[in-house]
Design a protein around this motif. Structure first.
Motif, PDB file in Angstrom:
ATOM      1  N   ASP A 142       0.856  -1.187   0.000  1.00 56.74           N
ATOM      2  CA  ASP A 142       0.000   0.000   0.000  1.00 56.74           C
ATOM      3  C   ASP A 142       0.890   1.235   0.000  1.00 56.74           C
ATOM      4  O   ASP A 142       1.644   1.475   0.950  1.00 56.74           O
ATOM      5  N   GLU A 169     -12.516  10.205   4.693  1.00 54.56           N
ATOM      6  CA  GLU A 169     -11.373   9.484   4.121  1.00 54.56           C
ATOM      7  C   GLU A 169     -11.782   8.719   2.868  1.00 54.56           C
ATOM      8  O   GLU A 169     -11.021   8.666   1.890  1.00 54.56           O
ATOM      9  N   ARG A 174     -11.936  11.107   0.021  1.00 54.32           N
ATOM     10  CA  ARG A 174     -10.606  11.526  -0.425  1.00 54.32           C
ATOM     11  C   ARG A 174      -9.928  10.420  -1.230  1.00 54.32           C
ATOM     12  O   ARG A 174      -9.103  10.692  -2.102  1.00 54.32           O
ATOM     13  N   GLU A 175     -10.281   9.199  -0.932  1.00 55.41           N
ATOM     14  CA  GLU A 175      -9.742   8.066  -1.691  1.00 55.41           C
ATOM     15  C   GLU A 175     -10.403   7.947  -3.060  1.00 55.41           C
ATOM     16  O   GLU A 175      -9.756   7.658  -4.066  1.00 55.41           O
ATOM     17  N   SER A 218      -0.377   4.386  -0.399  1.00 54.86           N
ATOM     18  CA  SER A 218      -1.205   5.579  -0.178  1.00 54.86           C
ATOM     19  C   SER A 218      -0.746   6.356   1.050  1.00 54.86           C
ATOM     20  O   SER A 218      -0.129   5.799   1.964  1.00 54.86           O
ATOM     21  N   PRO A 219      -1.028   7.669   1.101  1.00 55.60           N
ATOM     22  CA  PRO A 219      -0.638   8.479   2.271  1.00 55.60           C
ATOM     23  C   PRO A 219      -1.271   7.936   3.546  1.00 55.60           C
ATOM     24  O   PRO A 219      -2.480   7.652   3.582  1.00 55.60           O
ATOM     25  N   ARG A 220      -0.433   7.781   4.589  1.00 55.08           N
ATOM     26  CA  ARG A 220      -0.904   7.317   5.900  1.00 55.08           C
ATOM     27  C   ARG A 220      -1.696   6.011   5.783  1.00 55.08           C
ATOM     28  O   ARG A 220      -2.588   5.741   6.579  1.00 55.08           O
ATOM     29  N   TYR A 221      -1.347   5.217   4.798  1.00 58.83           N
ATOM     30  CA  TYR A 221      -1.999   3.912   4.566  1.00 58.83           C
ATOM     31  C   TYR A 221      -3.521   4.058   4.446  1.00 58.83           C
ATOM     32  O   TYR A 221      -4.295   3.215   4.914  1.00 58.83           O
ATOM     33  N   ARG A 222      -3.929   5.116   3.793  1.00 60.81           N
ATOM     34  CA  ARG A 222      -5.363   5.398   3.704  1.00 60.81           C
ATOM     35  C   ARG A 222      -6.130   4.271   3.003  1.00 60.81           C
ATOM     36  O   ARG A 222      -7.204   3.862   3.447  1.00 60.81           O
ATOM     37  N   GLY A 276       6.561   4.883   2.501  1.00 62.20           N
ATOM     38  CA  GLY A 276       6.648   4.524   1.089  1.00 62.20           C
ATOM     39  C   GLY A 276       6.360   3.056   0.903  1.00 62.20           C
ATOM     40  O   GLY A 276       6.537   2.250   1.824  1.00 62.20           O
ATOM     41  N   ALA A 299       2.155   7.180   9.592  1.00 66.34           N
ATOM     42  CA  ALA A 299       2.835   7.701   8.410  1.00 66.34           C
ATOM     43  C   ALA A 299       3.295   6.537   7.541  1.00 66.34           C
ATOM     44  O   ALA A 299       3.729   5.501   8.045  1.00 66.34           O
ATOM     45  N   ASN A 300       3.183   6.707   6.233  1.00 59.62           N
ATOM     46  CA  ASN A 300       3.619   5.681   5.299  1.00 59.62           C
ATOM     47  C   ASN A 300       4.950   6.122   4.699  1.00 59.62           C
ATOM     48  O   ASN A 300       5.014   7.083   3.937  1.00 59.62           O
TER      49      ASN A 300
END
Length: 964
Positions: A75, A682, A685-686, A77-81, A863, A860-861
């Motif tokens: 995954d 959320e 936003r996805e 996505s930002p912050r594992y969204r 990457g 926080a992701n």
């Protein structure tokens, strides 16, 4: 991947992913049938996202995706969204187990959390009963509709409420629809006159409307017609609600035929009635058999324990109710009986009725009918209602006698002469101001009804001509415009009746006086703006008086309700005695209301017609009032055979039910989000690059107002489709499909619901709808989130773990595809070079599992993982080891528990069947044995059958992510 058919079937359980006709689907439920396994699915792929369907594995190639073969993907996505949304949506789509008695969503709508209502919900969901079946027999005003909504909410959350049918009197169709939507976010299509017309325009004539709409509200008068009965025979329901179910007990009626059909084609059955029996054991047994055919033995003898298992009944002054309602249900004032001296003209009519019709002495009565005591009392009742009602009765009788060739000429002529003379006397009263009407106008002014005042009153009368007369006369005499006095009667269409009730609720509406007949005495809520109720005439029935009073004397009434009765008091001594009898009825109803909550037991006739016959006998001098009205203390003591029903239900001093359970509100944010709106935001936003942009720019115009407690969005077409079952007037008035406004807190939701009664829009449907857990917008968001992954994929993310760990969900289901048990586990792989060794750990809840993974808050992701190749070998051993652990521990215990309940039910069926051969009537034997055979099939289908273990997430140590 190829799999043999037997192996395929073991994965067909709720939550599984399947491929059918080259599209991916989420299994919502399964059911073993004679035609194979019926697989009920929700589309996940782009082409079928908003589609629900049912396939049979014998007709279609149903390919479950083996959880052990799931492919691990990173995954990014930002912050594992994306992973968070997918996991949360999976949790929301996972049904609560059948035996779980916690209230997961019932107390999270806009219904006040009252302990006595929660007791009713828990009783309906009692796991000792294989099916949710209950008779809600709470007294008038306690909130049976709210209890219905709470039960249905829990059934939906348990995967047992996909197809629901609500059957109710036609004048409360919109009220029921509105309560279920505004308080519980359960959308139903209303099949009233207008709704059925829309269906006919939309569907071919041959199409069964009950296959098109999954949740519908319809009136019993419409549904019992042969046209709909034929359609119903082909349908099965998860839940059926029948309101005012006391109208079902007569086995010879169409209502009963309909109810018996529905009872056999639904799993959950909720009956509701404040007057649950008519005093006859066999009629009450008929209702109980609908709930459970073996609750009443073939002998017909009522079993107290069985009744108490299936019936819940409390009243306003039951301890658990009185302690809960507080200031939200103001105590009613003492009844206000106003004796009104008759005018000379009215006294002349009373004298004529007395000496010529009611007590004619030696000269005999001119009445020509065969039932020589009935019609004179029809005249008397009409006279006590109004001169208009008496004139209509006289005219109708003259017309019938004149046409009746079977009546001897001399008898017919004698009656016609007497009728014409009575008409002349009555005409004189109509040329003067009627005493009771004069007092009504004065009383309305005394309480504040008039120009410039917000005070409202509801006036009940039995006779239609009286209603017409009051409706014509009151506006001018009160100085009000014509639209300030409205008339409601049974001749109006159901939409017309619903519209009148709706306007009476509105603070800004011009309506100040509602004149109505007894069509409004059952089920209608009139207390929102009104606490004054006037009986313009007195029903000769305690039951009817109680029903009328309950329109304003109910939960939610903030002002002490005042019940007023206007009693014409003629100079005739005998008529004066009649007035005292009627006044006594008002007083007795008030006394029984406070002490018993059950007025019907005072007379012991248990139906309006039977009570009217008793009162007629008292007025005729055949009986004394004390002969037909038992003392409240005697009924409460339950010391004779006639008190059997008082003994079945709780009365003061006899309560042996456990006390109301403490009010429990489930923990908000039990998953990955603190509240519903955070999850929705959320998801938007996805799904959209910039949800705040307009639809033309690829967004939904998302706006969040923290201070005001609302959010707004423009619903995309696939969301609009889910809302189209709601009333077209509501969608248009509040512009719901153009701009959906949602209240984000219960306090704000209640505020907007109350504001809808005060604004100038003319509708009590709120402008901002509360975002409760079952809201369709959340279901829509969940469906979009579940489509984020490809076929049989699972996300890899970083977390606070020491070594790679797989989060898994295990479910045990029965043959009906219902979830018997769920379990949350983690499988940790502490030896990097040995993916075959998995350390399985069970967790009490998803919250505990997330805590162990360090995933209770957004992370926080750093990457996407550079590679997931080393994680792929973990999936198969994780699934297999978790399945083996569950089989030996959690599921084995759950299987034993469920099997014990099934076996107990089977023994109950065997015992009933054993008595049948000896006791049952030959004419009933075939039907009864057929019903028992159906019960046996149901019992077998409730036994645990399949288990499914799915990987939900692969979590690696944070350090692994930092290396990327």
């Amino acid at each position: 991947m190829t799999t043999s058919k037997p192996d395929v079937r073991r994965w067909l359980a709720p939550g599984a992913m399947v491929v059918i006709r080259d599209e991916e689907w989420l299994v919502r439920a399964t059911e073993d049938t004679t035609d194979g396994v019926a697989v009920h699915v929700q589309g996940l792929g782009e082409l079928v996202r908003d589609t629900t369907a049912t396939f049979y594995d014998t007709l279609d190639d149903v390919t479950p995706l083996d959880p052990a073969e799931a492919r691990v993907v990173a995954d990014a996505s930002p912050r594992y969204r994306t992973a968070r949304l997918w996991l949360e949506s999976t949790l929301r789509k996972t049904a609560v187990p059948l035996a779980d008695q916690s209230l997961s969503v019932a107390t999270r709508g806009l219904a006040d959390a009252l302990g006595y209502q929660q007791v009713a919900v828990r009783k309906a969901l009692d796991p000792q009963n294989l099916r949710p079946r209950i008779l809600l027999a709470d007294a008038v005003g306690l909130g049976k509709t709210l209890e219905i909504g709470m039960i249905l909410s829990e059934l939906v959350r348990r995967g047992r409420g996909d197809r629901i049918l609500v059957v109710t009197p036609r004048h409360v169709l919109e009220q029921m629809q509105q309560e279920l939507w505004t308080r519980f976010a359960l959308p139903f299509v209303r099949l009233d006159t207008a709704g059925i017309q829309r269906v006919r325009q939309k569907l071919p004539a041959t199409r069964n409307p009950f296959t098109y709409y999954r949740r519908a509200i319809i009136s019993i008068d419409t549904l019992k017609s042969d046209r709909y009965v034929a359609s119903l025979r082909k349908q099965r329901w998860d839940a059926v609600v029948i309101d005012e179910s006391h109208n079902l007990s007569n086995a010879e009626t169409l209502n009963n035929r309909l109810a018996r059909l529905l009872a056999r084609t639904t799993e959950a059955l909720i009956l509701a009635s404040a007057t649950p029996h008519n005093g006859k054991a066999d009629s009450f047994a008929e209702l109980i058999r609908m709930l459970d055919p073996v609750a009443v033995p073939p002998s017909g003898e009522l079993d107290r324990d069985e009744i108490r298992r299936l019936v819940v009944r409390r009243h306003r002054h039951s301890p658990e109710v009185a302690s809960a309602v507080g200031a939200d249900w103001a105590e009613r004032r003492e009844p206000n009986n106003i004796l009104i001296p008759a005018t000379p003209e009215e006294n002349a009519v009373a004298s004529e009725l007395e000496h010529t019709w009611l007590w004619p002495g030696t000269g005999g009565s001119p009445y020509s009918g065969a039932r020589g005591t009935f019609f004179p009392w029809t005249l008397a009742k009409a006279f006590l209602s109004s001169p208009a009602a008496l004139q209509e009765t006289i005219d109708g009788r003259i017309e019938r006698v004149a046409k009746d060739t079977k009546v001897p000429f001399d008898r017919a002529e004698a009656e016609l002469r007497a009728l014409r003379h009575l008409a002349i006397l009555n005409e004189r009263t109509m040329r003067t101001q009627a005493a009771k009407y004069t007092r009504l106008v004065a009383y309305l002014k005394e309480i504040g009804v008039g120009a410039g005042s917000a005070t409202r009153a509801v006036i009940f009368a039995e006779r239609l001509e009286t209603l017409y007369w009051l409706h014509r006369s009151l506006p001018g005499d009160l100085g009000l415009p014509a639209d300030a006095v409205e008339l409601m009667h049974g001749g109006l269409t159901d939409p017309e009746q619903q519209e009148l009730v709706e306007r009476f609720k509105q603070e800004q509406s011009a309506v100040r006086v509602l004149v109505t007949g007894d069509v409004a005495s059952e089920g209608v809520n009139l207390h929102a703006q009104c606490h004054e109720l006037i009986h313009y005439d007195i029903p000769w029935s305690l039951i009817r008086i109680e029903q009328r009073n309950g329109r304003i004397d109910r939960y939610g009434q903030k002002h002490p309700p005042q019940i007023t009765a206007l009693l014409l008091d003629p100079a005739s001594e005998r008529f004066a005695g009649d007035v005292r009898v009627l006044a006594k009825l008002i007083e007795k109803e008030d006394e029984a209301h406070a002490a018993l909550g059950d007025v019907a037991s005072l007379m012991g006739r248990y139906d309006v017609k039977g009570e009217e016959e008793e009162i007629r006998a008292v007025l005729a001098g055949v009986k004394q009032l004390d002969d037909v009205l038992r003392p409240v203390t005697e009924v409460a003591a339950g010391n004779d055979v006639a008190a059997i029903f008082a003994q079945l239900f709780d009365t003061p001093g006899q309560v042996d039910e456990p006390a109301a359970a403490p009010e429990v509100v489930p923990e908000a944010g039990a998953g990955l989000y603190d509240d519903e709106v955070s999850y929705l935001e959320e998801a938007l936003r996805e799904a959209f690059i910039d949800p705040t942009a307009t639809p033309a720019r690829g967004g939904v115009g998302w706006r969040r107002d923290e201070a005001f407690g609302t959010v707004e969005l423009t619903p995309p077409p696939d969301l609009v489709q889910r809302l189209e079952v709601l009333p077209q007037s509501y969608l248009a008035d509040r512009k719901v499909t153009e701009r959906l406004v949602l209240a984000t807190t219960a306090a704000r939701g209640k505020d907007r619901l109350a504001a809808a009664l005060r604004d100038d829009k003319g509708t009590s449907w709120p402008d901002a709808h509360y975002l409760s857990p079952l809201h369709p917008v959340l279901d829509w968001a969940a469906d979009r989130a579940l489509a984020a992954l490809g076929r049989n994929e699972v996300f890899a993310v970083c977390g606070e773990v020491e070594s790679s760990t797989v989060l898994l969900l295990g479910t045990l289901t029965n043959k009906r595809g219902q979830v018997v048990s769920t379990a949350w586990l983690t499988a940790q792989f502490p030896i990097p070079d040995d993916p075959s060794f998995a350390l399985v750990t069970p967790h009490d809840s998803i919250r505990d599992a997330l805590q162990a993974l360090g995933w209770t808050t957004p992370r926080a992701n750093p990457g996407a993982l550079a590679t997931t190749d080393h994680l792929q070998p973990l999936i198969r051993p994780a699934v297999h080891e978790a399945a083996a652990y569950l089989e030996k521990t959690v599921f084995e215990a759950a299987r034993r528990d469920a099997q014990q309940r099934v076996d107990a039910w089977r023994r109950k069926l065997d015992a009933w069947d054993g008595e049948t051969a000896v006791l049952i009537r030959r004419s009933d034997a075939a039907a009864s044995r057929e019903r028992i055979a159906e019960e046996r099939k149901l019992t077998e289908s409730m036994a645990p059958a399949r288990q499914l273990v799915r990987p939900l997430l692969v979590v690696v140590p944070d350090t692994e992510g930092e290396l990327q």
